[in-house]
Structure formats: structure tokens, C-alpha cells
Enzyme design. Structure first.
Site, mmCIF file in Angstrom:
data_model
loop_
_atom_site.group_PDB
_atom_site.id
_atom_site.type_symbol
_atom_site.label_atom_id
_atom_site.label_comp_id
_atom_site.label_asym_id
_atom_site.label_seq_id
_atom_site.Cartn_x
_atom_site.Cartn_y
_atom_site.Cartn_z
ATOM 1 N N SER A 1 9.166 21.394 68.266
ATOM 2 C CA SER A 1 10.534 21.096 68.691
ATOM 3 C C SER A 1 11.484 22.234 68.296
ATOM 4 C CB SER A 1 10.989 19.791 68.034
ATOM 5 O OG SER A 1 12.370 19.598 68.225
ATOM 6 N N ASN B 1 14.972 29.905 59.620
ATOM 7 C CA ASN B 1 16.042 29.512 60.536
ATOM 8 C C ASN B 1 16.987 28.547 59.854
ATOM 9 O OD1 ASN B 1 16.054 26.570 61.744
ATOM 10 N ND2 ASN B 1 13.884 27.105 61.436
ATOM 11 N N ASN C 1 12.480 12.992 64.078
ATOM 12 C CA ASN C 1 12.588 14.082 63.113
ATOM 13 C C ASN C 1 13.275 13.509 61.878
ATOM 14 O OD1 ASN C 1 13.186 16.340 61.630
ATOM 15 N ND2 ASN C 1 13.836 17.574 63.388
ATOM 16 N N CYS D 1 16.061 14.822 57.524
ATOM 17 C CA CYS D 1 17.512 14.825 57.334
ATOM 18 C C CYS D 1 17.901 13.738 56.356
ATOM 19 C CB CYS D 1 18.206 14.569 58.668
ATOM 20 S SG CYS D 1 17.871 12.926 59.296
ATOM 21 N N GLY E 1 2.594 28.217 61.843
ATOM 22 C CA GLY E 1 2.107 29.592 61.864
ATOM 23 C C GLY E 1 0.971 29.851 62.812
ATOM 24 N N THR F 1 6.885 29.421 66.105
ATOM 25 C CA THR F 1 7.495 30.736 65.901
ATOM 26 C C THR F 1 6.901 31.810 66.815
ATOM 27 O OG1 THR F 1 7.862 30.040 63.643
ATOM 28 C CG2 THR F 1 8.090 32.391 64.083
HETATM 29 O O1 RRO Z 1 18.107 22.776 63.735
HETATM 30 C C1 RRO Z 1 17.543 23.197 62.706
HETATM 31 O O2 RRO Z 1 18.109 23.978 61.916
HETATM 32 C C2 RRO Z 1 16.168 22.804 62.364
HETATM 33 C C3 RRO Z 1 15.650 21.528 62.499
HETATM 34 BR BR1 RRO Z 1 16.620 20.113 63.209
HETATM 35 C C4 RRO Z 1 14.323 21.240 62.072
HETATM 36 O O3 RRO Z 1 13.787 20.119 62.156
HETATM 37 N N1 RRO Z 1 13.611 22.268 61.543
HETATM 38 C C5 RRO Z 1 14.107 23.502 61.416
HETATM 39 O O4 RRO Z 1 13.411 24.396 60.919
HETATM 40 N N2 RRO Z 1 15.387 23.772 61.834
#
Ligand code: RRO
Length: 298
Positions: free
Chosen positions: A19, A71, A129, A132, A245, A267
Site C-alpha cells: 500500500s 518515508n 492499516n 496508527c 525489501g 520500495t
Molecule cells: O503515509 C505514511 O507515511 C505511511 C503509512 Br500510512 C504506512 O502505513 N507506512 C509508511 O511507511 N508510511
């Protein structure tokens, strides 16, 4: 009948996207219908959506790191209504089944998201997901088995489509979370999401990413993914989607050997948008093409 089925959904092969790692709408703009003729994945997973629209984190949002990437995107998205109105019709034109990834900051938010997404015919599966915080408990949903189970128990009756729980590697014991998810009605799990990491700007020695910390992915996390996929697959009987990876057929074959039924590419698609297709072909050349049916349909 397709040889490959994820929770009863027939697929042309075992390769998914992670995702948020492949923007199919932008790729269609860039490549036109050629994208549809040689689509790199056998199932498309949307970028995670939330109930309300979000701007995401301040830049920089990506940082290259040895053998990987960090990221800190921060979930920019149009929100549920924007997604349903604008993105879903375009994603429905893709030549593969669609899985919509959702994230809620409370169980009530998740209920609304799951109910509204699940009623759409264009959607074959949903991904939860859980990386969070639940703003009601302050706990990361996917880091605590009880939190994950409590969320799923409320969602399960709202949705007759397969629910895939995307596990976070940033948990004390992801296998315990996977077991809790299975016990509360999950149809599959996918792992690993990114590992929390940080990069410093060499000029200032201050955090380089706008969001300070971010998620590490790429070859740097492959060994962690193999260990976690093996640990989770040994404890549950629902299918495991393995990722972390993967940049070649042998990488994908390793995850399958560790118990993954399906493999997601993340990635590597930033470097090569056609990576999913290449990795699927390399996997076939390795002879990893036996049907792996999920228990519900085997
Ligand atoms: O949007 C993101 O910063 C993010 C999410 Br929601 C996620 O589940 N995993 C990620 O590496 N970045």
C-alpha cells in the site's frame, strides 16, 4: 478458476503492491493504457485512506538511506468521500482486483470507513492499516493484541468482504497480534509495514525528514521481514502476505519459503515501476508457481 486465490478472490499470480508504494492513477497518466496492458501486480492495494482529508507531513518526505529508504509521508489523502468520488472509479478500471486500505484514529472512525468501502462493488478486499494510534486509548492499534482484536470484533459484522490486517513490525510480538487478529475474524494478514527510523541531515545534525521520524523500507529490512513472516506464519492458519525489501524473484521465493502465500513489492517499484511484473516472472522461472489456496477455499 484461477490457481491463485487470496481469501477466495481469484488472482492471476501471487504479486501485490505494498500500500502507498505505487500510484496507479499517476502511472496511468504517465503511461496511458500501456499500464493496463502490462499491469505490474496481480492485485492492487490502494494508498491508505482516512475518514477526513489529510495534507500529510511537511517535506522532505523521503530520505535515501543505506540499502533503503525512510518515508514520512503522513497519510496524505482525499478522505473517504473524496476517495469514493474521485479515486475509486479510476482504480476500478485497473485490470486486477482491488483492495482498499483504511486507517481510523478511533474504532468508530474505522467502522464508518469499513462499512462505506465494503458496500462498493469495485472493492474485492479491505486492508486494515493498524499502524496508527487509537486516540481514545493512546495505544498503537497494531502494536497490542487486545487493541487489534477489539477493533476487528467491531468491524467483522459490518463487512462480508475479506479483511486483511496489515501488521506493524514495531510491536513487541507481531505473532501475538496476528493470532489476536485471526481470533477476531481477520481473513489474512500482511507484513511488514515499515520500521520506525530516523535520518539526520549531515549538514545540521537535525532530523532530515519533515516529520522527524519515518518508516524504513527496502533491502535494509528484508532480514527483519523474513524473521517476522516466518514467526507469524508458524502461529496462524490464515494466509500471510509477505513484504519487506523484495527486489527480485529469489527475494520473493524466500518470503514464500518462510510461509507467505503472496508477496508484495514496495520500495523497488520506486526504482522500477515495472518491478512487480519482473519479480513475478523471475518467481515463475524459479518454479514457484504452484497454486497456494487460502484455507477457506482449499
Ligand atoms: O503515509 C505514511 O507515511 C505511511 C503509512 Br500510512 C504506512 O502505513 N507506512 C509508511 O511507511 N508510511
Amino acid at each position: 478458476m484461477s490457481a491463485w486465490q487470496l481469501c477466495g478472490v481469484p488472482l492471476g499470480g501471487p504479486i501485490l503492491n505494498g500500500s502507498g508504494t505505487f500510484d496507479a492513477i499517476a502511472a496511468r497518466r504517465a503511461f496511458g493504457d500501456a499500464l493496463l496492458e502490462a499491469f505490474p501486480f496481480d492485485l492492487f492495494v490502494s494508498k491508505t485512506i482516512t475518514l477526513e482529508p489529510r495534507e500529510g507531513n511537511p517535506p522532505p518526505r523521503l530520505w535515501e538511506t543505506p540499502a533503503g529508504m525512510i518515508n514520512s509521508i503522513g497519510l496524505p489523502n482525499k478522505g473517504l468521500e473524496g476517495f469514493l468520488a474521485h479515486d475509486l472509479p479510476r482504480l476500478a478500471e485497473l485490470p486486477v482486483p482491488l483492495c482498499v486500505s483504511v486507517m481510523g484514529f478511533s474504532r468508530a472512525e474505522l467502522e464508518l470507513l469499513v462499512a462505506r468501502v465494503a458496500e462498493r462493488d469495485e472493492v474485492s478486499l479491505l486492508e486494515l492499516n493498524v499502524s496508527c494510534p487509537n486516540v481514545e486509548t493512546g495505544l498503537i492499534m497494531g502494536a497490542h493484541p487486545g487493541e487489534t482484536a477489539a477493533a476487528l470484533e467491531r468491524l467483522r459484522p459490518l463487512c462480508d468482504k475479506p479483511l486483511v490486517v496489515k501488521l506493524t513490525p514495531n510491536a513487541t510480538d507481531p505473532a501475538e497480534v496476528a493470532l489476536a487478529a485471526e481470533g477476531a475474524g481477520a481473513d489474512a494478514v500482511s507484513l511488514v509495514n515499515t520500521l520506525t527510523g530516523m535520518a539526520l541531515d549531515p549538514r545540521t545534525r537535525a532530523p532530515g525528514l519533515g516529520g522527524r521520524t519515518g518508516g524504513l523500507s527496502g533491502p535494509a529490512v528484508r532480514a527483519v521481514a523474513l524473521a517476522q513472516v516466518a514467526g507469524v506464519a508458524a502461529r496462524i492458519s490464515i494466509p500471510v502476505v509477505g513484504m519487506g525489501g523484495v527486489s527480485s524473484g529469489p527475494d520473493a521465493a524466500d518470503l514464500i519459503a518462510c510461509g507467505a502465500a503472496f508477496v508484495a513489492v514496495g520500495t523497488e517499484s520506486f526504482r522500477d515501476p515495472a518491478a512487480g511484473r519482473r519479480i513475478g516472472e523471475e518467481l515463475r522461472e524459479l518454479g514457484v508457481d504452484a497454486p497456494r489456496l487460502s484455507p477457506q477455499t482449499a
